[in-house]
Design a protein around this motif. Structure first.
Motif, PDB file in Angstrom:
ATOM      1  N   VAL A   1      -3.610  11.232  -3.247  1.00 12.33           N
ATOM      2  CA  VAL A   1      -2.999  11.509  -2.321  1.00 12.33           C
ATOM      3  C   VAL A   1      -3.019  11.229  -0.925  1.00 12.33           C
ATOM      4  N   THR A   2      -3.532  10.477   0.096  1.00 18.81           N
ATOM      5  CA  THR A   2      -3.584  10.215   1.001  1.00 18.81           C
ATOM      6  C   THR A   2      -2.864   9.419   2.449  1.00 18.81           C
ATOM      7  N   ILE A   3      -3.317   8.942   3.406  1.00 16.46           N
ATOM      8  CA  ILE A   3      -2.473   8.030   4.085  1.00 16.46           C
ATOM      9  C   ILE A   3      -2.361   6.619   3.618  1.00 16.46           C
ATOM     10  N   PRO A   4      -1.730   6.208   3.199  1.00 18.60           N
ATOM     11  CA  PRO A   4      -0.710   4.783   3.372  1.00 18.60           C
ATOM     12  C   PRO A   4      -2.601   3.641   4.074  1.00 18.60           C
ATOM     13  N   GLN A   5      -3.401   3.219   3.471  1.00 17.02           N
ATOM     14  CA  GLN A   5      -3.913   1.991   4.044  1.00 17.02           C
ATOM     15  C   GLN A   5      -3.335   1.377   4.572  1.00 17.02           C
TER      16      GLN A   5
ATOM     17  N   THR B   1       1.182   1.557   7.719  1.00 20.50           N
ATOM     18  CA  THR B   1       1.133   2.227   8.395  1.00 20.50           C
ATOM     19  C   THR B   1       1.939   2.881   9.206  1.00 20.50           C
ATOM     20  N   VAL B   2       2.656   4.111   9.795  1.00 20.90           N
ATOM     21  CA  VAL B   2       4.162   3.778  10.562  1.00 20.90           C
ATOM     22  C   VAL B   2       3.366   4.942  11.573  1.00 20.90           C
TER      23      VAL B   2
ATOM     24  N   ARG C   1       6.644   6.723  12.665  1.00 19.08           N
ATOM     25  CA  ARG C   1       7.164   8.479  12.088  1.00 19.08           C
ATOM     26  C   ARG C   1       7.704   8.285  10.931  1.00 19.08           C
ATOM     27  N   GLY C   2       7.388   9.239   9.957  1.00 24.01           N
ATOM     28  CA  GLY C   2       8.087   8.464   8.335  1.00 24.01           C
ATOM     29  C   GLY C   2       6.778   9.556   7.750  1.00 24.01           C
ATOM     30  N   PRO C   3       7.583   9.015   6.621  1.00 25.18           N
ATOM     31  CA  PRO C   3       6.129   9.718   5.913  1.00 25.18           C
ATOM     32  C   PRO C   3       4.394   9.564   5.743  1.00 25.18           C
ATOM     33  N   GLN C   4       3.492  10.491   5.824  1.00 26.89           N
ATOM     34  CA  GLN C   4       2.064   9.919   5.655  1.00 26.89           C
ATOM     35  C   GLN C   4       1.889  10.370   4.253  1.00 26.89           C
ATOM     36  N   HIS C   5       1.991   9.831   2.733  1.00 25.61           N
ATOM     37  CA  HIS C   5       1.479  10.275   1.500  1.00 25.61           C
ATOM     38  C   HIS C   5       1.892   7.959   1.292  1.00 25.61           C
ATOM     39  N   GLY C   6       1.089   8.027   0.169  1.00 21.38           N
ATOM     40  CA  GLY C   6       1.072   6.943  -0.238  1.00 21.38           C
ATOM     41  C   GLY C   6       0.475   6.694  -1.919  1.00 21.38           C
ATOM     42  N   PHE C   7       1.165   5.399  -2.702  1.00 22.01           N
ATOM     43  CA  PHE C   7       0.338   5.894  -3.670  1.00 22.01           C
ATOM     44  C   PHE C   7      -0.912   5.684  -4.498  1.00 22.01           C
ATOM     45  N   VAL C   8      -1.385   6.320  -5.117  1.00 20.67           N
ATOM     46  CA  VAL C   8      -2.720   6.227  -6.375  1.00 20.67           C
ATOM     47  C   VAL C   8      -3.041   5.020  -7.224  1.00 20.67           C
ATOM     48  N   GLU C   9      -4.337   5.413  -8.000  1.00 23.64           N
ATOM     49  CA  GLU C   9      -4.442   4.027  -8.624  1.00 23.64           C
ATOM     50  C   GLU C   9      -3.602   5.265  -9.976  1.00 23.64           C
ATOM     51  N   SER C  10      -2.628   6.104  -9.973  1.00 27.65           N
ATOM     52  CA  SER C  10      -2.571   7.141 -11.603  1.00 27.65           C
ATOM     53  C   SER C  10      -1.149   7.332 -11.514  1.00 27.65           C
ATOM     54  N   ILE C  11      -0.830   5.835 -12.102  1.00 20.40           N
ATOM     55  CA  ILE C  11       0.700   5.440 -12.335  1.00 20.40           C
ATOM     56  C   ILE C  11       1.774   7.118 -12.437  1.00 20.40           C
ATOM     57  N   ARG C  12       0.870   7.764 -13.081  1.00 27.07           N
ATOM     58  CA  ARG C  12       1.982   9.584 -13.306  1.00 27.07           C
ATOM     59  C   ARG C  12       2.026  10.030 -12.065  1.00 27.07           C
TER      60      ARG C  12
ATOM     61  N   SER D   1       4.460  -2.659  -1.945  1.00 25.55           N
ATOM     62  CA  SER D   1       4.224  -1.529  -1.247  1.00 25.55           C
ATOM     63  C   SER D   1       3.260  -0.126  -2.062  1.00 25.55           C
ATOM     64  N   GLU D   2       2.432  -0.043  -0.946  1.00 28.98           N
ATOM     65  CA  GLU D   2       2.059   1.383  -1.075  1.00 28.98           C
ATOM     66  C   GLU D   2       2.932   2.349  -0.490  1.00 28.98           C
ATOM     67  N   ARG D   3       4.117   2.142  -0.152  1.00 31.09           N
ATOM     68  CA  ARG D   3       4.353   3.378   0.205  1.00 31.09           C
ATOM     69  C   ARG D   3       5.623   4.052  -0.528  1.00 31.09           C
ATOM     70  N   PRO D   4       5.632   5.459  -1.202  1.00 30.33           N
ATOM     71  CA  PRO D   4       7.046   6.349  -2.023  1.00 30.33           C
ATOM     72  C   PRO D   4       7.907   6.381  -1.322  1.00 30.33           C
ATOM     73  N   ASP D   5       8.515   5.895   0.069  1.00 25.76           N
ATOM     74  CA  ASP D   5       9.281   6.275   0.533  1.00 25.76           C
ATOM     75  C   ASP D   5       9.880   4.578   0.425  1.00 25.76           C
ATOM     76  N   THR D   6       9.182   4.054   0.932  1.00 27.28           N
ATOM     77  CA  THR D   6       9.818   2.322   0.354  1.00 27.28           C
ATOM     78  C   THR D   6       9.979   2.086  -0.868  1.00 27.28           C
ATOM     79  N   VAL D   7       9.561   1.861  -1.215  1.00 26.89           N
ATOM     80  CA  VAL D   7      10.130   1.960  -3.268  1.00 26.89           C
ATOM     81  C   VAL D   7      11.639   2.626  -3.646  1.00 26.89           C
ATOM     82  N   ALA D   8      11.658   4.250  -3.012  1.00 27.42           N
ATOM     83  CA  ALA D   8      12.095   4.707  -2.985  1.00 27.42           C
ATOM     84  C   ALA D   8      13.813   4.133  -2.495  1.00 27.42           C
ATOM     85  N   ALA D   9      13.547   3.367  -0.800  1.00 22.39           N
ATOM     86  CA  ALA D   9      14.750   3.082  -0.406  1.00 22.39           C
ATOM     87  C   ALA D   9      15.021   1.552  -1.118  1.00 22.39           C
ATOM     88  N   ALA D  10      13.858   1.171  -1.815  1.00 21.88           N
ATOM     89  CA  ALA D  10      14.365   0.096  -3.138  1.00 21.88           C
ATOM     90  C   ALA D  10      15.072   0.295  -3.552  1.00 21.88           C
TER      91      ALA D  10
END
Length: 515
Positions: free
Chosen positions: A141-145, A148-149, A151-162, A245-254
């Motif tokens: 898990v790394t910074i979204p490519q 980017t923001v 202010r906010g969480p700095q982690h993004g999705f990866v290729e593993s659905i789990r 989106s590749e951002r977990p916070d964006t998906v959670a907000a949705a």
């Protein structure tokens, strides 16, 4: 498993060697299929085999939680292991992995192996066990490519659905978050997950998502873009009707707004539906900073989008047909710049726009170390050289450059790409008909936008087909303070429309200033 009837499944043979030979044949003797045969102290008179695909399993987990217990541990004296009870005894007393289940067909064994599980077979048993030992090399898990923001969480999705689902679970820690994973693709058997918040998302939209996914028939799914084209409402439109989106916070907000999320194994991009035109101008950072600053920045995005579509067309129309609308000083300056230019305004603008698009694409495809330098230096050198050579005017270079910069303001890449294509249509219409062509183009675009739907939700909602009782300003153009945002987007037909009980700010404790 895929849509297979029980009649098409091949049951296991009581002979272990026959089962192993069939598995080898099904995989064509592939070298990454590992078969480990041994005898356990738990049942010294029975041969046991462990089969897995090398590279997609965790070898350490297999050694510590499967191999070592099977080879060294003995069953309690009261456990009966004769006949078909051996596998049940191994599952209940020896194999120390949380996820262990029975299977009774060869197709199930093949599917679980390619999913990263190992299969445990015993001679004389017409069944098998599967143990979840998934692993292998994965991107951390790394910074979204792409999103980017500051202010906010700095982690993004990866290729593993789990991993991606676990990132969502860490944000929404509720049992109302429902997750259903299906397999799509006759050859790839790709895991496709559907996530929604029970009691918030509309059940009709959830069922429609399931129906569209179930209707997909394709050999393989390699990225979420495959799924997007199958389940979107409109095919022949330039405007995206699904948000990604590749951002977990964006998906959670949705999810908290009542949207349904689709995740694809092998893709860091999650799809969210339904969506509207105005959703593509909202950045996650809008909700992490002050509401007044977020509103100002959002207005800039809307203005930049209009500029990216209309500015070259307006320049062409004014310089070609409507010179009287310019101040005299500016008109004289532009006329002096265009003196000696061999091309009309339309051709000049098309030449510069195509050149910039080529530079943009070249910068993306070049190695990352030199890509930005090539695009920047190329644009500067070509623009300056074109002006000095008398091919284009300096004013046109300024217009094209500012248009390109405005295009980069868009928080969503797919909406920005849409404006890049629409821009050419507006330029052609302006070059032929002037302001009248621009007016007709804008009218056609608005009619088209009003006709679009995203899983039944009007694309221009809440402005068209008409303002709802929450008004058009609530979180569309203006971002209100969080304490004033009471309702979720009502256009999603929510069962639970309220985020909080009322729109009043909690009373602040007044201090006298004394310690």
């Amino acid at each position: 498993m895929n849509k297979q009837n029980a009649e098409t499944l091949t049951p296991f043979s009581p002979s272990l060697h026959a089962n192993l030979e069939t598995i080898r044949d099904r995989f064509g003797g592939s070298s990454d299929i590992v078969i480990r045969m041994f005898r356990s102290d738990a049942a010294p008179d029975r041969e046991i085999a462990i089969i897995y695909v090398d590279g997609i399993v965790d070898s350490e987990t297999i050694n510590e939680s499967v191999m070592e217990p099977l080879m060294s541990m003995k069953l309690p004296d009261h456990v009966f292991v004769k006949g078909g009870k051996l596998l049940e005894a191994l599952r209940s007393c020896i194999v120390s992995i949380g996820s262990v289940q029975d299977i009774r067909s060869l197709e199930q064994a093949l599917q679980y192996m390619t999913d990263g599980l190992c299969v445990i077979m015993a001679d004389g048993s017409a069944a098998a066990l599967t143990a979840d030992v998934g692993g292998g090399e994965e991107r951390s898990v790394t910074i979204p490519q792409t999103q980017t923001v500051i202010r906010g969480p700095q982690h993004g999705f990866v290729e593993s659905i789990r991993t991606n689902i676990s990132l969502i679970r860490r944000i929404i820690r509720s049992s109302d978050l429902h997750v259903q994973v299906h397999k799509i693709g006759r050859q790839t058997h790709t895991n496709v997950g559907v996530l929604y918040l029970h009691g918030v998302a509309d059940e009709g939209i959830v069922k429609e998502v399931y129906r569209r996914l179930a209707a997909i028939e394709i050999d393989g799914v390699l990225e979420s873009g495959y799924i997007e084209e199958f389940i979107q409402d409109e095919t022949f439109t330039l405007f995206p009707t699904l948000l990604n989106s590749e951002r977990p916070d964006t998906v959670a907000a949705a999810l908290l707004e009542g949207r349904v999320v689709v995740m694809v194994d092998g893709s860091p991009m999650a799809l969210m539906a339904p969506t509207t035109f105005f959703t593509f101008f909202q950045s996650p950072e809008d909700y992490y900073q002050r509401f007044d600053i977020a509103t100002f920045v959002r207005m800039i995005r809307y203005g930049a989008y209009v500029i990216s579509i209309l500015l070259p067309a307006l320049y062409i129309a004014v310089t070609t047909y409507h010179q009287e609308m310019l101040p005299t000083t500016l008109l004289i300056s532009l006329a002096a710049q265009r003196e000696g230019i061999p091309f009309p305004g339309l051709l000049e603008a098309l030449l510069m726009e195509v050149t910039f698009e080529v530079l943009r694409e070249a910068g993306l495809r070049m190695p990352r170390a030199i890509g930005p330098a090539i695009s920047i230096v190329g644009a500067l050198v070509l623009g300056q050289s074109a002006v000095q050579a008398g091919i284009v005017s300096a004013g046109m270079v300024i217009v094209v450059s500012f248009t390109a910069i405005s295009n980069f303001v868009m928080p969503e890449f797919n909406m920005a790409a849409t404006s890049r294509i629409i821009r050419f249509a507006f330029m052609i219409m302006a070059g032929i008909f002037g302001f009248f062509g621009i007016f007709i183009s804008v009218l056609i675009m608005l009619i088209h936008l009003a006709s679009l739907r995203s899983f039944g939700v009007p694309y221009m909602s809440p402005i068209a087909p008409g303002p709802t009782k929450q008004g058009i300003w609530r979180d569309v153009f203006v971002r209100l303070p969080w304490w004033a945002i009471v309702l979720r987007p009502l256009d999603l037909n929510l069962r639970n429309p309220k985020r909080r009980p009322n729109g009043k700010k909690p009373p602040a404790q007044r201090h006298s200033g004394k310690p």
